[in-house]
Scaffold this motif. Sequence first.
Motif, PDB file in Angstrom:
ATOM      1  N   ASP A 191      -1.605  16.780   0.215  1.00 53.69           N
ATOM      2  CA  ASP A 191      -0.446  16.546  -0.319  1.00 53.69           C
ATOM      3  C   ASP A 191      -0.261  15.000  -0.499  1.00 53.69           C
ATOM      4  O   ASP A 191       0.589  14.203  -1.132  1.00 53.69           O
ATOM      5  CB  ASP A 191       0.747  17.102   0.187  1.00 53.69           C
ATOM      6  N   LEU A 192      -1.167  14.263   0.307  1.00 53.52           N
ATOM      7  CA  LEU A 192      -1.084  12.943   0.854  1.00 53.52           C
ATOM      8  C   LEU A 192      -1.031  12.220  -0.643  1.00 53.52           C
ATOM      9  O   LEU A 192      -0.133  11.282  -0.783  1.00 53.52           O
ATOM     10  CB  LEU A 192      -1.958  12.289   1.596  1.00 53.52           C
TER      11      LEU A 192
ATOM     12  N   THR B  71       1.973   8.333  -4.398  1.00 48.16           N
ATOM     13  CA  THR B  71       2.812   7.943  -5.545  1.00 48.16           C
ATOM     14  C   THR B  71       4.153   7.906  -5.331  1.00 48.16           C
ATOM     15  O   THR B  71       4.772   7.190  -6.123  1.00 48.16           O
ATOM     16  CB  THR B  71       2.129   9.234  -6.675  1.00 48.16           C
ATOM     17  N   LEU B  72       4.831   8.772  -4.881  1.00 44.56           N
ATOM     18  CA  LEU B  72       6.381   8.926  -4.706  1.00 44.56           C
ATOM     19  C   LEU B  72       6.695   7.730  -3.752  1.00 44.56           C
ATOM     20  O   LEU B  72       7.694   7.167  -4.076  1.00 44.56           O
ATOM     21  CB  LEU B  72       6.983  10.072  -4.036  1.00 44.56           C
TER      22      LEU B  72
ATOM     23  N   LEU C 176       3.382   7.577   6.069  1.00 41.30           N
ATOM     24  CA  LEU C 176       3.094   8.971   6.065  1.00 41.30           C
ATOM     25  C   LEU C 176       2.086   9.437   7.148  1.00 41.30           C
ATOM     26  O   LEU C 176       1.325   8.592   7.186  1.00 41.30           O
ATOM     27  CB  LEU C 176       2.377   9.316   4.594  1.00 41.30           C
ATOM     28  N   CYS C 177       2.479  10.171   7.948  1.00 38.33           N
ATOM     29  CA  CYS C 177       1.589  10.321   9.029  1.00 38.33           C
ATOM     30  C   CYS C 177       1.231  12.120   9.028  1.00 38.33           C
ATOM     31  O   CYS C 177       2.070  12.890   8.398  1.00 38.33           O
ATOM     32  CB  CYS C 177       2.372  10.372  10.240  1.00 38.33           C
TER      33      CYS C 177
ATOM     34  N   GLY D 159       2.016   3.501  -0.297  1.00 34.88           N
ATOM     35  CA  GLY D 159       0.792   4.013  -1.290  1.00 34.88           C
ATOM     36  C   GLY D 159      -0.362   3.423  -1.040  1.00 34.88           C
ATOM     37  O   GLY D 159      -1.414   3.534  -1.926  1.00 34.88           O
ATOM     38  N   SER D 160      -0.673   2.631   0.106  1.00 33.82           N
ATOM     39  CA  SER D 160      -1.893   1.699   0.470  1.00 33.82           C
ATOM     40  C   SER D 160      -2.742   2.741   0.804  1.00 33.82           C
ATOM     41  O   SER D 160      -2.355   3.703   1.523  1.00 33.82           O
ATOM     42  CB  SER D 160      -1.428   0.480   0.981  1.00 33.82           C
TER      43      SER D 160
END
Length: 282
Positions: free
Chosen positions: A154-155, A160-161, A172-173, A194-195
């Motif tokens: 799902d990453l 994108t979000l 995001l982990c 997003g990077s």
Amino acid sequence: MPDPGTLAALFDAAHDRGGEDAVDYPGAVNIVGTGGGPRTVNISTAAAIVAAAMGVRVVKTGSPGRSSQSGSFDVLGGARVRLAGSHTELADMVDRFGVGFAGFFVYPVEVPLLVAEIVPLDLRVLGRFVNTVGPFLARLSVSAQLTGVSRPDDLPALRTLAERRVGQRTWLCHNATGVDELVSFAANWVHEGGSGRGLRLEPSGRGAVADLAPGPDPVADLRSVLSGRARATTVETVCLNAAALAVLSGATTDWGRARYDATEVVRGGAALALLDRLGGDG
């Protein structure tokens, strides 16, 4: 998961069709996961309270549990902690306690309407999708957000979000255990929005996912963690997430110091005292 263009269109439609505008909570950080993965005590709710006891401003979003009574709304309700029903109430909670818990009002009204209209399709599929993108559905603006991801597949969609949250720093982990928070006993990967940039947090202790399993009473679990009486693995995991909130918020750059401070507010009773103050207000 829809492709990125469809997902962006869905969010644009939900945000354009009315409801309150996003309200800014400068300096505040949110911790909210995608759900899924193994059942655990409510790590993110406990971490939010520990971080607030450390002096970090926290605005936490969440939801009821889909398959248990361990969702943040369920645990907080059982502990008599009031969910804010408006941005005025939420801002007041943050000012008074250092942490505020947002109720349903921050989410687009289209979400429950979609649930009602999806019959005869499988509600579990829709629930899983809403939980996954839920960390980015809330109509509020914080300075930073820590989002645990139970399924690495799902990453790309979540990046994108995250890119759509202008002015918000997003981590995001994920880890190999499938738990949608940082865990103390396994390596964790933390991605910057997003990077493609990220860091790897090495395990800091021993343990297993089974050590995070909830008991029959989610409120008792929360109090046990905040008092330091829970399993060492659970307390260490909650303190790791609280430390991440301190680093992500900019309160410190020293991970070791942040983890020490988180442990101290648990051992010293400040975290449990904050929960009692919140419950007394409810």
